[in-house]
Design a protein around this motif. Structure first.
Motif, PDB file in Angstrom:
ATOM      1  N   PRO A 198       0.817  -1.208   0.000  1.00  0.00           N
ATOM      2  CA  PRO A 198       0.000   0.000   0.000  1.00  0.00           C
ATOM      3  C   PRO A 198       0.856   1.265   0.000  1.00  0.00           C
ATOM      4  O   PRO A 198       1.935   1.291   0.599  1.00  0.00           O
ATOM      5  CB  PRO A 198      -0.801  -0.124   1.298  1.00  0.00           C
ATOM      6  N   SER A 199       0.357   2.301  -0.648  1.00  0.00           N
ATOM      7  CA  SER A 199       1.089   3.565  -0.687  1.00  0.00           C
ATOM      8  C   SER A 199       1.038   4.232   0.683  1.00  0.00           C
ATOM      9  O   SER A 199       0.244   3.860   1.543  1.00  0.00           O
ATOM     10  CB  SER A 199       0.473   4.502  -1.728  1.00  0.00           C
ATOM     11  N   LYS A 200       1.891   5.244   0.871  1.00  0.00           N
ATOM     12  CA  LYS A 200       1.936   5.952   2.152  1.00  0.00           C
ATOM     13  C   LYS A 200       0.615   6.670   2.432  1.00  0.00           C
ATOM     14  O   LYS A 200       0.170   6.749   3.580  1.00  0.00           O
ATOM     15  CB  LYS A 200       3.093   6.950   2.150  1.00  0.00           C
ATOM     16  N   SER A 201      -0.006   7.203   1.367  1.00  0.00           N
ATOM     17  CA  SER A 201      -1.272   7.915   1.559  1.00  0.00           C
ATOM     18  C   SER A 201      -2.360   6.950   2.041  1.00  0.00           C
ATOM     19  O   SER A 201      -3.190   7.299   2.880  1.00  0.00           O
ATOM     20  CB  SER A 201      -1.714   8.591   0.259  1.00  0.00           C
ATOM     21  N   VAL A 202      -2.370   5.731   1.488  1.00  0.00           N
ATOM     22  CA  VAL A 202      -3.340   4.730   1.929  1.00  0.00           C
ATOM     23  C   VAL A 202      -3.082   4.360   3.386  1.00  0.00           C
ATOM     24  O   VAL A 202      -4.005   4.211   4.187  1.00  0.00           O
ATOM     25  CB  VAL A 202      -3.273   3.477   1.033  1.00  0.00           C
TER      26      VAL A 202
ATOM     27  N   ASP B  97       4.714   0.760  12.474  1.00  0.00           N
ATOM     28  CA  ASP B  97       5.627  -0.379  12.524  1.00  0.00           C
ATOM     29  C   ASP B  97       6.227  -0.651  11.154  1.00  0.00           C
ATOM     30  O   ASP B  97       5.515  -0.740  10.151  1.00  0.00           O
ATOM     31  CB  ASP B  97       4.880  -1.634  13.003  1.00  0.00           C
ATOM     32  N   GLY B  98       7.551  -0.783  11.117  1.00  0.00           N
ATOM     33  CA  GLY B  98       8.215  -1.135   9.872  1.00  0.00           C
ATOM     34  C   GLY B  98       8.368   0.008   8.889  1.00  0.00           C
ATOM     35  O   GLY B  98       8.874  -0.184   7.787  1.00  0.00           O
ATOM     36  N   GLU B  99       7.943   1.204   9.274  1.00  0.00           N
ATOM     37  CA  GLU B  99       8.041   2.333   8.348  1.00  0.00           C
ATOM     38  C   GLU B  99       9.400   3.014   8.518  1.00  0.00           C
ATOM     39  O   GLU B  99       9.831   3.276   9.640  1.00  0.00           O
ATOM     40  CB  GLU B  99       6.920   3.336   8.607  1.00  0.00           C
ATOM     41  N   PRO B 100      10.091   3.315   7.429  1.00  0.00           N
ATOM     42  CA  PRO B 100      11.414   3.946   7.529  1.00  0.00           C
ATOM     43  C   PRO B 100      11.335   5.334   8.143  1.00  0.00           C
ATOM     44  O   PRO B 100      10.379   6.072   7.929  1.00  0.00           O
ATOM     45  CB  PRO B 100      11.878   4.015   6.070  1.00  0.00           C
TER      46      PRO B 100
END
Length: 326
Positions: free
Chosen positions: A123-127, A232-235
């Motif tokens: 999924p994209s960041k916006s989603v 979680d898991g996001e840079p």
């Protein structure tokens, strides 16, 4: 033959039921209608409280208690019906299905399809952002329904404690519209009270000031923002982008304001802010701006009340004013 109102009412109910059966709502449509019904009840509560704010203090207190009890009854009835309607679509609060149903409601609120399909690309960041916001809203909806099942209203208890705290100080609450802008509208009301006329800033201008201040002093807010918003898991390199999106929501949406925004407001306005609560200890912010012997509008503190159970919807802010003003 004269018209029979009772027959007409029954006929209208039958027609309404038939129309409801013919027109099946989607989950998104039902959630939208539920939000509108809740907003309508909030408006009714505001009108009833305004009408009750007349007469002697004893009369006002009695009327206010009656209003609280009636709104609590209506709110409970509304939430029970809404829960039943959600259950008809398969979204119940049972333990076995709770997590899956909540996930589907989150996706529906966020505008993401809830139909089963083959997992596609990441999924994209916006989603992700939409789903996170939707997760918070869905969790809030769920918490509301759980609270309504309690025999004793937490809101009534909270209001009584707050009243017992404010009355000896000579203060009362000025109700603020619960539209997502309540923090900023409450501050606007306080500034108008200090100036003896209109506020030098509208609630929208206060939003823009807060967003601008947070951008300018990002390093002061990022640690707190990170602790509350890191997925979680996001840079971590996306933190700046998400913080900018957060600031953009502050200035251009009805996003609810909390402690971060209060921190920015106290520095923007160079004002001491006092937040009274019937559920938590009172909070002071901007003590460095608290005036000693000075007088005048610029030396006055901003006084707010924080309501954990307002309108059956959770967090809300009102303006605290001298009893003589009401």
């Amino acid at each position: 033959m004269a018209d029979n109102p009772q027959v007409d009412d029954k006929l209208s109910e039958v027609i309404s039921e038939n129309v409801s059966e013919q027109k099946k709502e989607t989950l998104e449509e039902m959630l939208s209608r539920h939000r509108k019904e809740t907003n309508d009840l909030q408006s009714k509560e505001m009108a009833m409280k305004k009408a009750a704010a007349k007469g002697s203090k004893a009369e006002q207190k009695a009327k206010k208690k009656q209003v609280d009890e009636e709104i609590h009854r209506l709110s409970t009835k509304l939430k029970e019906r809404q829960a039943e309607e959600l259950a008809l679509l398969g979204y119940s609060n049972t333990t076995d299905k709770q997590k899956g149903n909540l996930d589907n409601i989150v996706k529906a609120i966020a505008g993401v399809s809830v139909t089963n399909h083959v997992e596609q690309s990441k999924p994209s960041k916006s989603v992700k952002r939409r789903e996170k916001r939707a997760q918070q809203e869905a969790a809030r909806e769920q918490r509301i329904q759980e609270e309504q099942s309690q025999i004793v209203s937490d809101r009534l208890i909270e209001n009584e404690r707050l009243e017992q705290k404010l009355e000896p100080l000579g203060f009362t609450i000025n109700e603020i519209k619960p539209d997502g802008h309540c923090l900023y509208r409450a501050v606007e009301d306080q500034l108008a009270l200090h100036s003896g006329g209109s506020s030098p800033y509208t609630y929208q201008e206060l939003r823009e000031m807060v967003a601008a201040y947070m951008r300018k002093h990002a390093m002061d807010f990022l640690p707190f923002f990170l602790s509350e918003n890191m997925a979680d898991g996001e840079p971590e390199d996306s933190l700046t982008e998400r913080f900018e999106n957060y600031c953009r929501e502050i200035e251009s949406t009805a996003a609810w304001g909390g402690q971060l925004e209060l921190g920015a407001l106290t520095h923007c306005l160079k004002k001491h802010i006092m937040i009274f609560s019937g559920s938590f200890p009172d909070v002071e912010m901007g003590k460095e701006y608290k005036s000693g012997d000075e007088t005048g509008p610029s030396s006055l503190s901003i006084m707010l009340s924080y309501h954990r159970h307002a309108f059956g919807l959770g967090e809300h802010y009102n303006s605290v004013v001298p009893s003589s003003v009401r």
